[in-house]
Design an enzyme around this catalytic site. Structure first.
Site, short mmCIF file in Angstrom:
data_model
loop_
_atom_site.label_atom_id
_atom_site.label_comp_id
_atom_site.label_asym_id
_atom_site.label_seq_id
_atom_site.Cartn_x
_atom_site.Cartn_y
_atom_site.Cartn_z
N GLY A 88 -8.71 -39.70 2.05
CA GLY A 88 -7.88 -38.54 2.54
C GLY A 88 -6.86 -37.85 1.50
N GLY A 114 -11.43 -32.41 4.36
CA GLY A 114 -11.39 -33.92 4.52
C GLY A 114 -10.22 -34.47 4.24
N ARG A 115 -9.25 -33.63 3.34
CA ARG A 115 -7.81 -34.18 3.27
C ARG A 115 -7.02 -32.92 2.99
NH1 ARG A 115 -7.95 -35.74 -3.28
NH2 ARG A 115 -9.40 -33.76 -3.88
N ARG A 122 -13.20 -19.33 4.65
CA ARG A 122 -14.16 -19.51 3.27
C ARG A 122 -15.49 -18.89 3.68
NH1 ARG A 122 -12.57 -24.74 0.95
NH2 ARG A 122 -10.78 -25.39 1.45
N ASP A 136 -18.53 -23.04 0.02
CA ASP A 136 -17.37 -23.59 0.73
C ASP A 136 -15.64 -23.47 -0.03
OD1 ASP A 136 -18.75 -25.77 -0.79
OD2 ASP A 136 -17.27 -27.02 -0.27
N ASN A 137 -16.31 -23.48 -1.42
CA ASN A 137 -14.90 -22.85 -2.31
C ASN A 137 -14.80 -21.61 -2.68
OD1 ASN A 137 -14.50 -25.89 -2.28
ND2 ASN A 137 -16.10 -26.04 -4.22
N ASP A 177 -9.05 -23.71 -4.34
CA ASP A 177 -9.85 -24.96 -4.37
C ASP A 177 -9.76 -25.09 -6.06
OD1 ASP A 177 -10.43 -27.29 -3.01
OD2 ASP A 177 -12.41 -27.16 -4.03
#
Length: 571
Positions: free
Chosen positions: A175, A142-143, A247, A327-328, A337
């Protein structure tokens, strides 16, 4: 499917890179060249509104440049590894590129970046609820926007801007990243690397001279769980670097689409992303001539080894990821992350810096969280093995053996921290109980123990409270048992040195980081450089002044302060 074997793997001996034209000679966009672009994306990368992404491996996205970018810091160590001249960090072209302005990059550097999607699993449960479309097709970077992929000194690196503005995956957010979280991530990645633990790396950090955003945060001294106020923060971009940013959740996304036959190419796109993962992260471990099924079995085996080693080392140094969703979890087996992370100071087995993380992601529960992520990884490979029962059975065996392999490696690690050749679970269990009852500082305790004391005198430096006479006696008994188990024929001085090599002296202490980002918000970056120098030499004794300033217990009034001991967001 494009031929991934054509990617560059060898570079000549590099001259020192002093400008972007020289850097451009080494670019090689393996992800863009070998994987599928979202067919609904734009050619220019002007794609900033939240939307569903139904297929493809990436979306071209232009970063949103920082207004009036100002240099804050760069990693001298990483610059040396990449062959970058140290002065490159403050050249006009470098500042433009890594503050998000791609309008003047030299060819063949692309004038756009890219973002990727992924699925979300929390502790082994698939989620779609947080997706604004309730489908999962809105999850992704997202960013975070990658802007460069290059082969430097025989190593492939992807360079990704965090806080670079909105992407189709932004889910309505702005973002942006704030300077506070960017300073934390910049320092933490290089500290983790210096600790000898695989991690994404920090290249550079820039702050806007005019752009600000509001974020919730804590009043000084607050012990509230949730932030008390909205704070205006300077916007910043930190560039993180890794061999790839693939990931577990990314592999999951394509597996879910393949299982549900979401589109005609879903299974093929899963195979492509897995083959790309192998090429990017496991090329030295897996022969690319092997059949796909054999590759997948080797991939699962090697990823299991890396993931177990990673989490074991997190526990060794007191690190807690805080939010270890799939996802991390980097599919290459490194730390990724740095959001709501923390390092355990006052020892608590269930230490959890993120108030939204729950016990399942707490300090000593991280091995279980890793196993859940590994299970989801193996499940994501299954559609590619649907016609090979023998390979599926092999994969299931690899998955089911995770816990026993983790237990074995943890035992080796705890033995090493204690200077023992063989792990003693009873002695270790007694130690954990004593540490919890005595309110010890986790890393300071093990560093003091590395000098093999005969009594508690030296250990007391790591205690937040003076022990009772009864507790002191228990410590004396434990120390006696421990010393008796040390190899009596060995050189205790050598054992001590070995223990100091696994028990760092200088580790992340959140309360010491706070002044650095507070000063930086006022335009003073000197403390960031000081911390950078200290944190990248974690096993060294360093100077007396450094020890007096940084090797000490957290002040009592900060033990439970919001924004130090815990936080609900990282921004």
């Amino acid at each position: 499917m494009p031929n991934t074997m054509n990617m560059k793997t060898v570079t000549p001996s590099l001259p020192t890179i002093t400008d972007l034209k020289q850097l451009a000679e080494f670019v090689d966009y393996s992800l863009l060249d070998t994987l599928n672009r979202d067919p609904e994306s734009t050619e220019t990368g002007d794609d900033y509104e939240p939307r569903q992404v139904f297929s493809g491996h990436y979306v071209p996205v232009n970063p949103t440049p920082l207004a009036k970018p100002r240099y804050v810091a760069h990693s001298k160590t990483l610059f040396d590894e990449l062959g970058f001249d140290q002065a490159l960090a403050e050249t006009d072209g470098f500042v433009r590129l890594f503050s998000g302005d791609l309008t003047q990059v030299p060819s063949p550097i692309h004038p756009f970046g890219w973002a990727t999607g992924y699925a979300l699993s929390i502790y082994g449960t698939e989620y779609v609820q947080q997706c604004p479309f309730q489908t999962g097709n809105g999850y992704g970077d997202g960013r975070a926007i990658s802007v460069l992929e290059a082969v430097l000194n025989n190593q492939r690196w992807e360079m990704q801007l965090k806080g670079a503005g909105r992407t189709p995956y932004c889910r309505g957010a702005d973002g942006r990243a704030v300077l506070r979280s960017s300073v934390r991530e910049f320092l933490a990645q290089e500290h983790m690397h210096a600790l000898g633990i695989p991690t994404s790396r920090s290249l550079c950090l820039f702050v806007s001279g005019s752009e600000r955003v509001d974020r919730p945060w804590y009043v000084d001294g607050s012990q509230s769980t949730e932030p008390d106020i909205m704070v205006s923060n300077p916007v910043a971009i930190t560039t993180r670097v890794a061999p790839s940013f693939l990931r577990v959740g990314q592999i999951e996304l394509f597996a879910r689409r393949a299982r549900s036959q979401e589109h005609p190419d879903a299974l093929k796109e899963l195979e492509m992303i897995v083959q790309h993962l192998i090429e990017r992260e496991y090329r030295s471990d897996i022969d690319h001539h092997l059949p796909l099924e054999d590759k997948l079995i080797l991939l699962a085996t090697e990823f299991r080894r890396r993931l177990i080693s990673l989490v074991v080392n997190w526990l060794r140094v007191g690190y807690c990821q805080g939010n270890f969703n799939s996802d991390n979890c980097a599919a290459g087996g490194f730390t990724l992350d740095y959001g709501p992370f923390g390092f355990c100071e006052l020892f608590e087995p269930l230490f959890q810096p993120w108030t939204g993380g729950g016990r399942h992601f707490s300090f000593l529960n991280q091995p279980l969280a890793a196993e859940k992520n590994f299970n989801m990884f193996c499940r994501a490979l299954e559609p590619l093995l649907s016609s090979n029962n023998a390979a599926r059975e092999q994969l299931e065996t690899i998955r089911s053996d995770f816990a026993s392999e983790m237990a074995s490696k943890l035992a080796d690690m705890w033995a090493a921290k204690l200077g023992l050749e063989v792990f003693d679970p009873e002695l270790f269990g007694q130690l954990l109980q004593l540490m919890a009852k005595s309110y010890v500082d986790y890393n300071m305790f093990f560093r003091q123990l590395s000098f093999i004391p005969e009594d508690t005198t030296r250990l007391l430096e790591s205690f937040y409270k003076k022990p009772t006479p009864e507790l002191t006696e228990q410590w004396h008994n434990w120390l006696h048992q421990w010393r008796r188990q040390l190899n009596q024929t060995a050189d205790l001085a050598a054992v001590s040195r070995k223990m100091q090599g696994v028990n760092p002296k200088y580790t992340w202490r959140e309360w010491q980081i706070v002044p650095a980002y507070q000063n930086a918000m006022q335009g003073d970056f000197t403390l960031i450089e000081e911390l950078q120098n200290m944190l990248t030499r974690p096993y060294d004794e360093q100077t007396a002044d450094t020890e007096a300033k940084y090797y000490k217990l957290r002040p009592e009034d900060l033990l439970w302060s919001g924004g130090i001991s815990h936080y609900s967001c990282s921004s």
